[in-house]
Design a protein around this motif. Structure first.
Motif, mmCIF file in Angstrom:
data_model
loop_
_atom_site.group_PDB
_atom_site.id
_atom_site.type_symbol
_atom_site.label_atom_id
_atom_site.label_comp_id
_atom_site.label_asym_id
_atom_site.label_seq_id
_atom_site.Cartn_x
_atom_site.Cartn_y
_atom_site.Cartn_z
ATOM 1 N N SER A 5 -9.973 32.477 -3.015
ATOM 2 C CA SER A 5 -11.068 31.641 -3.510
ATOM 3 C C SER A 5 -12.282 31.634 -2.590
ATOM 4 N N GLY A 6 -12.062 31.987 -1.328
ATOM 5 C CA GLY A 6 -13.175 32.000 -0.382
ATOM 6 C C GLY A 6 -13.333 30.699 0.378
ATOM 7 N N THR A 7 -12.602 29.650 -0.028
ATOM 8 C CA THR A 7 -12.719 28.366 0.653
ATOM 9 C C THR A 7 -11.853 28.303 1.903
ATOM 10 N N THR A 8 -10.869 29.187 2.012
ATOM 11 C CA THR A 8 -9.993 29.176 3.179
ATOM 12 C C THR A 8 -9.482 30.579 3.471
ATOM 13 N N ASN A 9 -9.280 30.869 4.731
ATOM 14 C CA ASN A 9 -8.698 32.154 5.130
ATOM 15 C C ASN A 9 -7.187 32.082 5.271
ATOM 16 N N GLU A 10 -6.655 30.866 5.212
ATOM 17 C CA GLU A 10 -5.244 30.680 5.517
ATOM 18 C C GLU A 10 -4.745 29.418 4.809
ATOM 19 N N VAL A 11 -3.496 29.428 4.404
ATOM 20 C CA VAL A 11 -2.860 28.222 3.878
ATOM 21 C C VAL A 11 -1.540 28.023 4.617
ATOM 22 N N LEU A 12 -1.095 26.773 4.635
ATOM 23 C CA LEU A 12 0.205 26.447 5.203
ATOM 24 C C LEU A 12 1.180 26.311 4.040
ATOM 25 N N LEU A 13 2.203 27.142 4.032
ATOM 26 C CA LEU A 13 3.203 27.110 2.968
ATOM 27 C C LEU A 13 4.278 26.096 3.340
#
Length: 417
Positions: free
Chosen positions: A288-296
């Motif tokens: 989406s471009g809002t984040t480079n990383e997520v915490l699963l």
């Protein structure tokens, strides 16, 4: 500590002494100490100084030679020691669980002994397991050999608290586990104390542990003589003598990182996804471009993996092979030192913060921690300058009075010619 009603009882040790036959000096010599209801007091000192002996005299596992022990308004020196021990929680190193009993049976032991009905005992076992962060459905029927060292210690604390004693005695309870587990057990004890407000007397040889856990610390010399009994901050900033300074050691300013909790600094939110989310939605979130990383997060909302853009593509769309496992977390009750150590071992300079049963709360990052470290060091620098200025003024005053023929302690040496 929060402004909640303490359920603990005050403890007074009055001229407590223990002499063993055939020894020239007492193991514990004339110790007097007042411990407030709901307070956590740490006994710290060199090996053989008598700190464990002092602790064990409180519940009379060791009988005092002389002196008085009061818990609440009751002098417990002369009452039935077995009955006393059922009213005082006791947790030791390596948990001390009975290996032939299940987790539930270990926790239920003292409530059954004091005559609780079965329904109340069963309910209490479930409550205690939940309180120490263990799923009752998962751990109820296990045996101690089926638990990790940290899980055994949690069960040991649950057993010590099961009959709702006003006093909890802890004799180096976390000394036999690895450092990471130890940090988490310390955090768990801090959280429990926020909820329960028991009176805790805790023995350790680790001064950093004492700083982290104690409302007040008693630094003991040989024979349990009290060198200093004060708050952690007071001992760090104003050690009473060279003996106490030796316990504080170098880097007192950095040791103050143990006085500030993660809950006191900025915990930020972070983009998360669940292992139960459709792969496409996770993929869309990363693109989406809002984040480079997520915490699963796993099914229990516990931190599981850090996922970056491209991880799913490189792993051909499989969560099993994608991302980097979360190796370390901290709780809200962790110290800034714990958080800083975790962040420094993480390539991206952040650590996930968790609550009850390891559920995700947020993230704390390097920038936040370094800002707080800078503030602490700056405050220490100002304190040191003020202290130096006070000493210089004191010396100047003494010099001036001496030149005028006046004793600085009061009185005149004589009139100058």
């Amino acid at each position: 500590m929060p402004e909640t009603t303490a359920s603990g009882a005050g403890i007074a040790l009055e001229h407590l002494t223990k002499r063993y036959p055939g020894t020239p000096a007492p193991a514990v010599d004339d110790v007097s100490m007042e411990i407030k209801p709901g307070e956590t007091v740490i006994l710290v000192g060199p090996s053989g100084c008598g700190k464990s002996t002092t602790l064990k005299m409180i519940n009379r596992l060791i009988e005092p030679t002389s002196g008085t022990i009061r818990i609440g308004d009751e002098d417990v020196t002369g009452i039935d020691p077995v009955g006393l021990r059922r009213k005082v929680g006791y947790a030791i190193q390596s948990s001390g669980l009975f290996p032939h009993m299940t987790v539930a049976q270990n926790i239920a032991l003292v409530p059954k002994m004091v005559g609780w009905k079965k329904a109340k005992v069963d309910s209490r076992v479930e409550e205690m397991l939940d309180l120490v962060g263990l799923d009752p459905r998962e751990f109820h029927g296990r045996y101690p050999r089926q638990l990790s060292g940290g899980q055994q210690q949690r069960v040991g604390v649950a057993r010590a608290l099961a009959a709702d004693p006003p006093v909890l005695l802890m004799d180096e309870p976390f000394g036999a586990v690895d450092p990471i587990t130890r940090d988490h057990l310390q955090d768990e004890l801090i959280r429990l104390q926020h909820e329960l407000r028991k009176t805790i007397v805790f023995v350790t040889h680790d001064f950093d542990e004492a700083i982290k856990l104690g409302d007040r610390i008693a630094v003991l010399r040989e024979h349990s003589h009290i060198a200093q009994f004060d708050t952690p901050e007071a001992i760090l900033t104003n050690p009473a003598d060279d003996f106490v300074s030796g316990f504080v050691g170098a880097g007192a300013a950095l040791k103050r990182l143990n006085l500030t909790r993660v809950r006191d600094v900025g915990v930020v939110d972070f983009p998360t996804a669940s292992v139960e989310d459709p792969l496409q939605s996770i993929f869309d979130l990363l693109r989406s471009g809002t984040t480079n990383e997520v915490l699963l997060l796993d099914r229990h909302r516990r931190p599981y993996k850090w996922l970056r853009r491209g991880d799913l593509m490189r792993a051909k769309g499989s969560l099993a092979r994608a991302g980097t496992l979360v190796h370390d977390t901290v709780t809200r009750d962790a110290t800034l030192r714990d958080a800083l150590e975790a962040v420094l071992t993480d390539n991206a300079g952040r650590v996930a913060v968790t609550g009850r049963r390891g559920a995700y709360i947020g993230v704390v990052d390097m920038e936040t921690l370094m800002n707080n470290v800078h503030d602490l060091l700056e405050a220490d620098r100002i304190d040191a300058l003020e202290h130096r200025h006070e000493l210089e003024e004191q010396r100047a005053r003494h010099t001036r009075l001496a030149q005028e023929g006046v004793d600085p302690a009061g009185g005149a040496h004589g009139v100058k010619a």
